[in-house]
Design an enzyme around this catalytic site. Structure first.
Site, mmCIF file in Angstrom:
data_model
loop_
_atom_site.group_PDB
_atom_site.id
_atom_site.type_symbol
_atom_site.label_atom_id
_atom_site.label_comp_id
_atom_site.label_asym_id
_atom_site.label_seq_id
_atom_site.Cartn_x
_atom_site.Cartn_y
_atom_site.Cartn_z
ATOM 1 N N CYS A 12 -6.553 -1.023 4.645
ATOM 2 C CA CYS A 12 -6.439 0.505 4.768
ATOM 3 C C CYS A 12 -7.510 1.056 5.399
ATOM 4 C CB CYS A 12 -6.284 0.925 3.212
ATOM 5 S SG CYS A 12 -7.979 0.694 2.242
ATOM 6 N N HIS A 40 -11.530 -7.848 -1.664
ATOM 7 C CA HIS A 40 -10.685 -8.835 -2.572
ATOM 8 C C HIS A 40 -9.978 -10.134 -1.656
ATOM 9 C CE1 HIS A 40 -11.135 -6.171 -6.037
ATOM 10 N NE2 HIS A 40 -12.431 -6.751 -5.962
ATOM 11 N N CYS A 96 -15.116 4.502 -0.088
ATOM 12 C CA CYS A 96 -13.915 5.335 0.580
ATOM 13 C C CYS A 96 -14.135 6.749 0.157
ATOM 14 C CB CYS A 96 -12.707 4.502 0.011
ATOM 15 S SG CYS A 96 -11.140 5.375 0.447
ATOM 16 N N HIS A 128 -12.054 -3.520 -13.188
ATOM 17 C CA HIS A 128 -12.055 -3.633 -11.760
ATOM 18 C C HIS A 128 -13.288 -2.669 -10.937
ATOM 19 C CE1 HIS A 128 -10.485 -2.191 -7.617
ATOM 20 N NE2 HIS A 128 -9.628 -3.218 -7.826
ATOM 21 N N GLU A 130 -13.348 -0.541 -8.811
ATOM 22 C CA GLU A 130 -13.142 1.016 -8.700
ATOM 23 C C GLU A 130 -13.041 1.761 -10.089
ATOM 24 O OE1 GLU A 130 -9.546 4.038 -7.793
ATOM 25 O OE2 GLU A 130 -9.709 2.291 -6.394
ATOM 26 N N SER A 231 -6.960 -9.489 -5.597
ATOM 27 C CA SER A 231 -6.391 -8.096 -5.174
ATOM 28 C C SER A 231 -5.452 -7.538 -6.074
ATOM 29 C CB SER A 231 -5.855 -8.333 -3.671
ATOM 30 O OG SER A 231 -5.378 -6.997 -3.415
ATOM 31 N N SER A 232 -5.817 -6.353 -6.796
ATOM 32 C CA SER A 232 -4.944 -5.725 -7.583
ATOM 33 C C SER A 232 -3.644 -5.151 -6.809
ATOM 34 C CB SER A 232 -5.854 -4.583 -8.240
ATOM 35 O OG SER A 232 -4.613 -3.781 -9.143
ATOM 36 N N ASN A 233 -4.051 -4.364 -5.569
ATOM 37 C CA ASN A 233 -3.109 -4.070 -4.920
ATOM 38 C C ASN A 233 -2.169 -4.960 -4.345
ATOM 39 O OD1 ASN A 233 -2.889 -3.690 -1.421
ATOM 40 N ND2 ASN A 233 -2.085 -1.972 -2.582
ATOM 41 N N SER A 275 -6.234 -5.221 1.541
ATOM 42 C CA SER A 275 -7.440 -5.988 1.604
ATOM 43 C C SER A 275 -7.115 -7.398 2.291
ATOM 44 C CB SER A 275 -7.906 -6.622 0.320
ATOM 45 O OG SER A 275 -6.794 -7.151 -0.456
#
Length: 299
Positions: A12, A40, A96, A128, A130, A231-233, A275
């Site tokens: 991203c 991540h 970001c 996390h 963020e 990576s959570s995403n 990521s």
């Protein structure tokens, strides 16, 4: 056998910006500290390590003085900036812009909630990076929720303002939102506007990938989802792929690829998280190509 790399996958804007900033700094000034994994993805972290990027923890930061430290895209709580001032640390802030805007919204909502003895709730993963930055805007008073059971931590007699970690699933956020609304009604007999303020703060660049990932998965016989296990995403997007295509497999690199997964497959799709670097997805495609006469394409 056709191998297709999803053109919508990969970094991203926030991650791409942070990595570019790190590379530029190292090119000009050599070794650079980074507070936590810059992304991540262990493969990318190792690549940047070879260029001079050194990952440090918050405890390490306390013992550093007179140096330069990169703040990654995830953002940081206020105390990180205060510590940097005290230790004469130059912060290279690659937070970001979407995360920074959300931090300001959370801080503003927290100040308002204090006036009415309300609660700030963040839908996200405890610990996390963020989420740590977001909770820091509330003096660590925010309630972090991920599961239905976590909602037991809330006091439904008090006002609630809900936000989301920017990389969480849209479906998951609205599920949590509906459950909170239901519990408020059970507690108060009705849901008034002053009782609950839900803010869908999921990054649209991230949330838009869910429908894109569904369409991509529908067109493939086998989906190889490439992402770091931290990576959570990545986990959220992989679940999207798996819900559409049961022959979806989560791998960190080509080393985890079992060629038996590809048996009888004519169309193989390779995709990844926000990521996941494009070079890593291309390397997976190259690995498959070496085992077959296929040519990967970008679609």
């Amino acid at each position: 056998m056709n191998i297709t790399i999803d053109k919508n996958s990969g970094y991203c804007f926030g991650v791409e910006f942070a990595i570019k900033m790190a590379e530029d700094e190292m090119e000009d000034n050599g070794q650079l500290y980074c507070l936590g994994d810059i992304v991540h993805n262990d493969m990318e972290v190792r690549r940047l390590y070879e260029k001079g990027l050194r990952i440090i923890s918050r405890d390490d930061l306390k013992n550093l003085h007179n140096t330069r430290v990169l703040i990654r895209a995830h953002g940081e709580p206020p105390e990180t900036y205060q510590l940097a001032l005290e230790n004469n640390i130059e912060l290279i802030d690659a937070s970001c812009p979407v995360v920074l805007k959300l931090q300001n919204r959370v801080k503003h909502a927290y100040d308002n909630m204090k006036k009415v003895e309300g609660q700030i709730v963040i839908y996200g993963k405890e610990g996390h990076a963020e989420v740590i930055g977001l909770a820091g805007q509330t003096r660590e008073e925010a309630v972090i929720v991920m599961t239905d059971q976590d909602l037991d931590k809330l006091d439904y007699s008090r006002p609630i303002t809900l936000f989301s970690q920017t990389t969480k699933s849209t479906k998951g956020f609205y599920h949590i939102k509906a459950l909170i609304e239901e519990r408020i009604r059970e507690n108060k007999g009705e849901l008034r506007i002053q009782d609950f303020d839900a803010n869908d703060s999921i990054c649209r660049q991230v949330s838009n990938r869910e429908p894109q990932m569904r369409r991509f998965s529908e067109d493939q016989d086998v989906v190889l989802f490439v992402a770091g296990k931290k990576s959570s995403n990545g986990r959220a997007l992989y679940e999207v792929c798996l819900s559409i295509n049961p022959r979806s497999y989560f791998i960190e690199s080509e080393e985890e690829l079992d060629l038996n997964w590809l048996a009888d497959a004519e169309n193989i799709g390779i995709c990844g998280a926000t990521s996941t670097p494009m070079w890593l997805m291309e390397r997976v495609a190259e690995f498959i190509r070496e085992k077959s006469p296929s040519e990967p394409t970008i679609a």
